[in-house]
Design an enzyme around this catalytic site. Structure first.
Site, mmCIF file in Angstrom:
data_model
loop_
_atom_site.group_PDB
_atom_site.id
_atom_site.type_symbol
_atom_site.label_atom_id
_atom_site.label_comp_id
_atom_site.label_asym_id
_atom_site.label_seq_id
_atom_site.Cartn_x
_atom_site.Cartn_y
_atom_site.Cartn_z
ATOM 1 N N ASP A 105 0.570 -3.899 0.321
ATOM 2 C CA ASP A 105 1.856 -3.848 -0.375
ATOM 3 C C ASP A 105 2.809 -4.866 0.232
ATOM 4 O O ASP A 105 2.646 -5.286 1.384
ATOM 5 C CB ASP A 105 2.472 -2.447 -0.230
HETATM 6 N N1 URA Z 1 -2.240 1.826 1.452
HETATM 7 C C1 URA Z 1 -0.974 1.687 1.040
HETATM 8 O O1 URA Z 1 -0.341 2.641 0.621
HETATM 9 N N2 URA Z 1 -0.409 0.464 1.074
HETATM 10 C C2 URA Z 1 -1.038 -0.635 1.561
HETATM 11 O O2 URA Z 1 -0.468 -1.723 1.585
HETATM 12 C C3 URA Z 1 -2.364 -0.460 1.999
HETATM 13 C C4 URA Z 1 -2.945 0.769 1.937
#
Ligand code: URA
Length: 242
Positions: A105
């Site tokens: 993310d």
């Molecule tokens: N899980 C998440 O919620 N976000 C990420 O960036 C990676 C794994």
């Protein structure tokens, strides 16, 4: 053994465009196995050693980078409005068609692999490969043994999605733990911990399978994987190749 046009091999290094490669060859600056090459079109065995201005050319077509992703960048190759992790790379590397292996993310930091090897990327991310991904999560709340047990049993997300068993390793800080997942669903760690009533405040990926984020890399820095690192991770994906 394969043979490739000389101008293409020089271009594949990412340092020069095809027309620049031709100009280098015509200027007599390129040696193949110690002899000046004059013809951009000529094909040479892929094992031939090439130098440009006396420096050996790095002709590897497939590249594998580990990046310490900082917060604030998208795990994408391009975006109309926002910066992406590709913006961190040198112009040479940006010409090689690298892309992120899976996604983090925008606000997640830590280990992100970049490659132009589609098969490798597919194998690392394929659900059936079951490559473990380890995250350091800071949550709003305190992680306890019941959270560890619920993750181990497999969380059911708000939309009914059933997650595979995951592992929680608690740390000295009650609000911080290492979560290891064996699949890669959208916002997976955040959604699993939210389902336990422990919303994630910060998330950092520490490891993908055998590969840990190099502590020498500051956020925004990257380096090539060693051949041993690449091979070790590839071996862990063997289920994903079938
Ligand atoms: N899980 C998440 O919620 N976000 C990420 O960036 C990676 C794994």
């Amino acid at each position: 053994m394969g043979q490739t046009r000389l101008d293409k091999r020089i271009c594949d290094s990412g340092r020069w465009t095809r027309s620049e490669a031709r100009a280098l060859i015509r200027a007599g600056r390129v040696l193949v196995d110690g002899t000046v090459a004059r013809s951009p079109e000529e094909k040479y065995p892929d094992a031939a050693s090439i130098t440009v201005d006396g420096a050996p050319l790095d002709c590897r077509r497939t590249r594998y980078l580990m990046l310490h992703k900082p917060a604030g960048l998208l795990s994408a190759t391009e975006d109309r409005d926002q910066p992406t992790v590709l913006d961190l790379l040198s112009p040479e590397l940006r010409r090689l068609g690298l892309f992120p292996v899976g996604r983090l993310d925008k606000d997640t930091t830590g280990l992100l692999l970049l490659t132009n090897d589609g098969d490798f990327a597919h194998r690392v991310t394929a659900p059936k490969s079951r490559v473990p991904k380890r995250y350091l999560a800071v949550v709003d709340g305190a992680l306890d043994e019941s959270d560890a047990a619920a993750l181990e049993a497999g969380i059911t997300l708000g939309d009914g999605t059933q997650c595979l068993s995951a592992h929680l390793e608690r740390t000295e800080r009650a609000d911080t733990g290492y979560v290891t997942v064996y699949e890669g669903r959208y916002h997976q760690v955040k959604r699993m911990l939210a389902a336990l009533g422990k919303p994630v405040l910060r998330l950092h990926r520490a490891r993908i399978g055998a590969l840990a984020l190099d502590p020498a890399l500051a956020p925004g820095q990257y380096r090539e994987l060693t051949e041993a690192e690449r091979a070790a991770l590839f071996r862990q994906t063997e289920n994903g190749s079938k």
